[in-house]
Design a protein around this motif. Structure first.
Motif, PDB file in Angstrom:
ATOM      1  N   THR A 237     -10.434   3.369   2.752  1.00 31.88           N
ATOM      2  CA  THR A 237     -11.374   2.289   3.046  1.00 31.88           C
ATOM      3  C   THR A 237     -10.606   0.983   3.169  1.00 31.88           C
ATOM      4  OG1 THR A 237     -13.112   3.432   1.800  1.00 31.88           O
ATOM      5  CG2 THR A 237     -13.467   1.104   2.305  1.00 31.88           C
TER       6      THR A 237
ATOM      7  N   TRP B 161       0.821  -1.206   0.000  1.00 34.13           N
ATOM      8  CA  TRP B 161       0.000   0.000   0.000  1.00 34.13           C
ATOM      9  C   TRP B 161       0.856   1.258   0.000  1.00 34.13           C
ATOM     10  CZ3 TRP B 161      -3.559  -2.967  -1.159  1.00 34.13           C
ATOM     11  CH2 TRP B 161      -3.926  -4.085  -0.408  1.00 34.13           C
TER      12      TRP B 161
ATOM     13  N   VAL C 194      -8.898  -1.055  -0.002  1.00 34.75           N
ATOM     14  CA  VAL C 194      -9.664  -1.133  -1.242  1.00 34.75           C
ATOM     15  C   VAL C 194      -9.832   0.224  -1.921  1.00 34.75           C
ATOM     16  CG1 VAL C 194     -10.900  -3.202  -0.552  1.00 34.75           C
ATOM     17  CG2 VAL C 194     -11.867  -0.973   0.007  1.00 34.75           C
ATOM     18  N   ARG C 195      -9.633   1.313  -1.176  1.00 39.24           N
ATOM     19  CA  ARG C 195      -9.806   2.624  -1.789  1.00 39.24           C
ATOM     20  C   ARG C 195      -9.088   3.679  -0.947  1.00 39.24           C
ATOM     21  NH1 ARG C 195     -14.028   6.816  -1.813  1.00 39.24           N
ATOM     22  NH2 ARG C 195     -14.192   7.741  -3.898  1.00 39.24           N
ATOM     23  N   THR C 196      -8.412   4.582  -1.624  1.00 39.83           N
ATOM     24  CA  THR C 196      -7.805   5.731  -0.968  1.00 39.83           C
ATOM     25  C   THR C 196      -8.261   6.975  -1.715  1.00 39.83           C
ATOM     26  OG1 THR C 196      -5.874   4.454  -0.264  1.00 39.83           O
ATOM     27  CG2 THR C 196      -5.654   6.854  -0.276  1.00 39.83           C
ATOM     28  N   HIS C 197      -9.026   7.815  -1.032  1.00 39.29           N
ATOM     29  CA  HIS C 197      -9.593   9.010  -1.656  1.00 39.29           C
ATOM     30  C   HIS C 197      -8.969  10.254  -1.031  1.00 39.29           C
ATOM     31  CE1 HIS C 197     -12.470  11.630  -3.624  1.00 39.29           C
ATOM     32  NE2 HIS C 197     -12.710  12.208  -2.453  1.00 39.29           N
TER      33      HIS C 197
ATOM     34  N   ARG D 248     -13.726   3.058   7.489  1.00 40.50           N
ATOM     35  CA  ARG D 248     -13.267   4.294   6.868  1.00 40.50           C
ATOM     36  C   ARG D 248     -12.260   4.929   7.824  1.00 40.50           C
ATOM     37  NH1 ARG D 248     -16.337   7.036   3.494  1.00 40.50           N
ATOM     38  NH2 ARG D 248     -16.689   4.951   2.634  1.00 40.50           N
TER      39      ARG D 248
END
Length: 314
Positions: free
Chosen positions: A261, A223, A249-252, A271
């Motif tokens: 996430t 990651w 699963v997600r980096t915003h 989160r």
């Protein structure tokens, strides 16, 4: 004079979210001395080193040189070399090995495929096979990068090897000199800082059982830095230690703030709010740095489990 690692420890600089980033690690045995840029400053053909760097660029593959712990005679390359490749993304973690006589064959690998987690090119080109031994413990010892890596890393590697720990190698560069001695454990790809021999043994024992030790952990190399910090925060909040249980699963967002996430294999999700700060007061980021710096730090400010809502049909 204080070293960069002494100052970092005295200032209690956090280490979560500081691991080098790589979905896949490619490790080539190269005894003898290493320069600061080891792929082109060792007894490895520098033209080959430059070609390998170019081949790996943008693929997620990170290449490093390894050698056995101990004294390193200034001699040429061995007739046979050990090569390892490890993919560290949870759900598709593997570690393969091969023995080669000509490192030029590494240029025949499909680096993009390796970065995606496909080991077939390694197996076909180099007659690779799954690694059947215990985990690998890679200790950074490259004093040409930073003297802390030699002063602290080499004694750690030697102590582990002398005490009978299998799979111990010296490695050229793991980043974060100020966290020396630094360690990468494969196949899962978790990095550790300020490592001590007794703690490393606990880490390796846990890895053999498919578990991760969070204490002293810098993060999973699969990651980016915000994801590393977020995943470790979820592990601390939940007590989850299964090696492949969690996935980012997600980096915003963008620096200095991200919403990450993190998903569990059982369907739970979290989160995690991560904020980039500056480590103060200014300190040497490496022993060779001419000026003081304020290295970035990843601060987790919130961990929230997301509730799964279901709608029942009427």
């Amino acid at each position: 004079m204080s070293t960069c690692s002494t100052v970092s420890q005295d200032l209690d600089e956090p280490i979560a979210g500081t691991a080098a980033t790589a979905t896949t690690w490619l490790l080539l045995e190269q005894p003898g001395p290493w320069g600061a840029m080891a792929l082109t400053q060792s007894h490895l053909d520098p033209a080959l080193g430059r070609a390998l760097e170019a081949a790996a660029q943008g693929t997620g593959v990170r290449i490093a040189l390894i050698r056995r712990p101990g004294r390193h005679a200034d001699c040429g390359g061995p007739s046979e070399r050990q090569v390892y490749v490890a993919h560290t993304v949870p759900g598709n973690v593997w570690l393969h090995t091969a023995t080669i006589s000509d490192p030029q064959h590494l240029l025949d690998l499909d680096f993009a495929a390796l970065g995606r987690g496909d080991h077939h090119t390694f197996d076909e080109v180099l007659q690779g096979r799954p690694h059947t031994g215990g985990p690998l413990a890679l200790v950074c010892t490259n004093g040409k990068r930073d003297r802390c890596c030699a002063l602290l890393g080499r004694p750690l590697a030697a102590e582990l090897a002398a005490s009978g720990v299998d799979g111990v190698w010296e490695v050229t560069h793991l980043g974060g000199h100020r966290f020396s001695p630094t360690l990468l454990v494969l196949p899962y790809g978790y990095a550790y800082g300020r490592a001590q021999a007794h703690a490393v043994k606990d880490v390796l024992h846990s890895v053999q059982e498919g578990r991760i030790v969070v204490d002293g952990c810098r993060g999973n190399s699969a990651w980016e830095r915000p994801g590393q910090a977020a995943e470790l925060a979820v592990r601390r909040a939940t007590g989850e230690d299964a090696a492949q249980a969690l996935t980012v699963v997600r980096t915003h967002g963008t620096a200095p703030r991200w919403e990450v996430t993190v998903a569990h294999a059982d369907g739970r999700t979290w989160r995690v709010s991560v904020v980039q700060g500056a480590s103060l007061p200014p300190r040497p980021e490496s022993c060779g740095a001419s000026a003081l710096g304020s290295p970035a730090r990843m601060d987790v400010v919130a961990v929230r489990e997301l509730r799964v809502t279901t709608t029942l049909a009427s």
